[in-house]
Design a protein around this motif. Structure first.
Motif, mmCIF file in Angstrom:
data_model
loop_
_atom_site.group_PDB
_atom_site.id
_atom_site.type_symbol
_atom_site.label_atom_id
_atom_site.label_comp_id
_atom_site.label_asym_id
_atom_site.label_seq_id
_atom_site.Cartn_x
_atom_site.Cartn_y
_atom_site.Cartn_z
ATOM 1 N N PRO A 59 0.807 -1.234 0.000
ATOM 2 C CA PRO A 59 0.000 0.000 0.000
ATOM 3 C C PRO A 59 0.837 1.280 0.000
ATOM 4 N N ALA A 60 2.084 1.176 0.439
ATOM 5 C CA ALA A 60 2.953 2.357 0.469
ATOM 6 C C ALA A 60 3.759 2.523 -0.819
ATOM 7 N N ALA A 61 3.510 1.692 -1.815
ATOM 8 C CA ALA A 61 4.250 1.796 -3.077
ATOM 9 C C ALA A 61 4.163 3.226 -3.614
ATOM 10 N N ILE A 62 5.289 3.732 -4.063
ATOM 11 C CA ILE A 62 5.382 5.136 -4.474
ATOM 12 C C ILE A 62 4.401 5.485 -5.589
ATOM 13 N N VAL A 63 4.105 4.530 -6.462
ATOM 14 C CA VAL A 63 3.197 4.824 -7.573
ATOM 15 C C VAL A 63 1.835 5.316 -7.082
ATOM 16 N N PHE A 64 1.383 4.813 -5.928
ATOM 17 C CA PHE A 64 0.060 5.184 -5.417
ATOM 18 C C PHE A 64 0.031 6.603 -4.856
ATOM 19 N N HIS A 65 1.166 7.080 -4.392
ATOM 20 C CA HIS A 65 1.188 8.333 -3.636
ATOM 21 C C HIS A 65 1.764 9.510 -4.415
ATOM 22 N N TYR A 66 2.744 9.226 -5.286
ATOM 23 C CA TYR A 66 3.407 10.329 -5.982
ATOM 24 C C TYR A 66 3.362 10.196 -7.501
ATOM 25 N N TYR A 137 -4.849 -3.578 -28.964
ATOM 26 C CA TYR A 137 -4.178 -2.446 -28.321
ATOM 27 C C TYR A 137 -3.121 -2.972 -27.361
ATOM 28 N N ILE A 138 -1.942 -2.354 -27.397
ATOM 29 C CA ILE A 138 -0.802 -2.775 -26.579
ATOM 30 C C ILE A 138 -0.477 -1.664 -25.591
ATOM 31 N N ARG A 139 -0.490 -1.969 -24.302
ATOM 32 C CA ARG A 139 -0.240 -0.969 -23.270
ATOM 33 C C ARG A 139 1.013 -1.352 -22.457
ATOM 34 N N PRO A 140 2.193 -0.844 -22.844
ATOM 35 C CA PRO A 140 3.375 -0.984 -21.984
ATOM 36 C C PRO A 140 3.356 0.109 -20.916
ATOM 37 N N PHE A 141 3.761 -0.203 -19.701
ATOM 38 C CA PHE A 141 3.815 0.823 -18.666
ATOM 39 C C PHE A 141 4.838 0.450 -17.601
ATOM 40 N N VAL A 142 5.313 1.453 -16.885
ATOM 41 C CA VAL A 142 6.275 1.261 -15.801
ATOM 42 C C VAL A 142 5.678 1.853 -14.534
ATOM 43 N N ILE A 143 5.752 1.113 -13.443
ATOM 44 C CA ILE A 143 5.258 1.607 -12.161
ATOM 45 C C ILE A 143 6.377 1.545 -11.124
ATOM 46 N N SER A 144 6.351 2.505 -10.209
ATOM 47 C CA SER A 144 7.311 2.526 -9.099
ATOM 48 C C SER A 144 6.742 1.708 -7.948
ATOM 49 N N THR A 145 7.512 0.777 -7.433
ATOM 50 C CA THR A 145 6.972 -0.216 -6.495
ATOM 51 C C THR A 145 7.554 -0.153 -5.090
ATOM 52 N N GLU A 146 8.555 0.676 -4.850
ATOM 53 C CA GLU A 146 9.167 0.715 -3.517
ATOM 54 C C GLU A 146 8.168 1.217 -2.471
ATOM 55 N N PRO A 147 8.016 0.519 -1.346
ATOM 56 C CA PRO A 147 7.131 1.003 -0.279
ATOM 57 C C PRO A 147 7.847 2.081 0.550
ATOM 58 N N TYR A 148 7.552 3.332 0.251
ATOM 59 C CA TYR A 148 8.261 4.440 0.897
ATOM 60 C C TYR A 148 7.437 5.710 0.709
ATOM 61 N N LEU A 149 7.211 6.453 1.784
ATOM 62 C CA LEU A 149 6.395 7.662 1.709
ATOM 63 C C LEU A 149 7.222 8.943 1.633
ATOM 64 N N GLY A 150 8.526 8.812 1.534
ATOM 65 C CA GLY A 150 9.345 9.985 1.273
ATOM 66 C C GLY A 150 9.227 10.388 -0.187
ATOM 67 N N VAL A 151 9.308 11.685 -0.461
ATOM 68 C CA VAL A 151 9.189 12.168 -1.838
ATOM 69 C C VAL A 151 10.556 12.049 -2.507
ATOM 70 N N SER A 152 10.760 10.938 -3.183
ATOM 71 C CA SER A 152 12.003 10.692 -3.905
ATOM 72 C C SER A 152 11.748 9.580 -4.913
ATOM 73 N N PRO A 153 12.617 9.434 -5.917
ATOM 74 C CA PRO A 153 12.418 8.360 -6.895
ATOM 75 C C PRO A 153 12.441 6.992 -6.226
ATOM 76 N N SER A 154 11.645 6.109 -6.732
ATOM 77 C CA SER A 154 11.610 4.740 -6.221
ATOM 78 C C SER A 154 12.931 4.035 -6.513
ATOM 79 N N ALA A 155 13.251 3.051 -5.695
ATOM 80 C CA ALA A 155 14.423 2.210 -5.959
ATOM 81 C C ALA A 155 14.057 0.996 -6.801
ATOM 82 N N THR A 156 12.766 0.633 -6.818
ATOM 83 C CA THR A 156 12.335 -0.565 -7.538
ATOM 84 C C THR A 156 11.178 -0.231 -8.466
ATOM 85 N N TYR A 157 11.094 -1.022 -9.555
ATOM 86 C CA TYR A 157 10.070 -0.767 -10.589
ATOM 87 C C TYR A 157 9.633 -2.075 -11.218
ATOM 88 N N GLN A 158 8.496 -2.014 -11.901
ATOM 89 C CA GLN A 158 8.097 -3.088 -12.798
ATOM 90 C C GLN A 158 7.727 -2.486 -14.150
#
Length: 359
Positions: A59-66, A137-158
């Motif tokens: 739930p804290a994954a960066i994609v959800f919050h930032y 239709y083809i939908r490629p996408f990248v999401i940030s997955t690191e669980p962290y509520l600090g405002v900074s780039p994620s360390a992990t992605y999919q």
């Protein structure tokens, strides 16, 4: 070729496929999806094609919050010879990496990404519909997955790719739409994320779209976010105007998304020897051209519709009816030529298509 390898887990419970003549946009999804993980230690790794399934994220994954996420959209087409082909996937992957750079997401291997898409489409090739005007239709996408509520780039992605069979954009043929010029809300500004394909750009457009839809308009024509006078985009498409024999499109300025179809239209017009230029144009200038009888055509360009003619523009209480609300000859020719290349009925003079598989 890329050094990556892809593991494959077959979906043993395939879904019932919808009828090709009953498809809408983005409602159905195929049996498989592609996933690739990223962490700082291993980089991009664990490439796999697996059964289509829900994602499990903290739930804290960066994609959800930032909102650190980007995406692309392209299509696979079934030709009359029953081949399957993509349209300019290299341009989509180039743009995905430009979006990645803007959102502080690690670069992907563009060649491998295309290989992965081809592999996935090949596995789910029976999902590529064959009714006129339909596609996958083809939908490629990248999401940030690191669980962290600090405002900074994620360390992990999919990096994920999903597929969706879609119907013809125009159920009754290519028809002009009514557009309202937006004066209150803005889509993006230079220095922002307008030239990146990221989720927040689309979320911020919803309010204006909701308002004009209630007034009977199909889309919003966006003006620049600073002076609110220069034309930028129409809905989620780039926009073109034929003015006194010359085709004009807003120049890329740091807030306009560089569309693959836009690029294709410009190349096609140049190939035909038709005058086309990229420049700034204000709504006041466009209205004066309309008043002088010089605004001959207007249309949007994008992956979903390819070409979308504009029959009417509403601006500050004034209505501009363009070409008697009929599809103009340039829009019609572009639509028929580009879709002809995509479906293999027109010669691909620019080597824009990439074959996926043969049945």
């Amino acid at each position: 070729m890329s050094e990556y390898t892809i593991t494959y887990i077959k979906n043993e419970n395939p879904k019932e496929k919808p009828q090709s003549d009953q498809l809408s946009f983005g409602k159905y999804f195929t049996d498989h999806m592609f996933i690739q993980d990223y962490n700082p230690e291993r980089g991009w790794h664990n490439q796999r094609i697996v059964p289509y399934q829900p994602l499990t994220l903290d739930p804290a994954a960066i994609v959800f919050h930032y909102g650190q996420t980007v995406f692309e959209g392209l299509k696979a087409y079934r030709t009359k010879r029953n081949n399957i082909q993509l349209f300019r996937p290299d341009k989509n992957m180039e743009r995905l990496n430009r979006s990645n750079d803007r959102l502080c997401i690690p670069q992907i291997d563009e060649e491998f990404a295309i290989d992965a898409i081809k592999h996935l489409v090949h596995i789910d090739q029976d999902w590529v519909p064959n009714a006129p005007g339909t596609s996958l239709y083809i939908r490629p996408f990248v999401i940030s997955t690191e669980p962290y509520l600090g405002v900074s780039p994620s360390a992990t992605y999919q990096f994920i790719v999903i597929l969706s069979p879609v119907g013809a954009y125009y159920e009754a043929g290519i028809n002009p739409v009514k557009i309202a010029v937006e004066n209150q809300f803005v889509r993006a500004v230079k220095g922002g994320t307008g030239e990146a394909k990221t989720a927040g750009n689309y979320a911020s457009s919803l309010k204006a779209q909701e308002i004009v839809s209630k007034e009977g308009y199909a889309q919003v024509l966006w003006l620049d976010g600073v002076e609110k006078k220069y034309i930028e985009e129409v809905g989620s498409m780039n926009v073109f105007f034929k003015i006194n024999g010359e085709i004009v499109t807003p120049e890329l300025n740091g807030s306009i998304l560089e569309g693959v179809t836009r690029n294709s239209v410009i190349q096609m017009l140049n190939h035909w020897g038709l005058p086309v230029k990229e420049s700034k144009i204000t709504m006041e200038e466009l209205y004066q051209h309309y008043q002088n009888g010089e605004l001959e055509e207007a249309f949007g360009s994008g992956t979903a519709a390819v070409i979308s003619p504009i029959g009417e523009l509403a601006w500050e209480g004034k209505k501009m009816v363009i070409n008697d609300s009929k599809t103009g000859p340039i829009a019609k020719r572009l639509y028929e030529t580009l879709t002809g290349i995509q479906y293999g009925t027109e010669d691909d003079l620019f080597n824009w298509t990439t074959k996926v598989s043969y049945k």
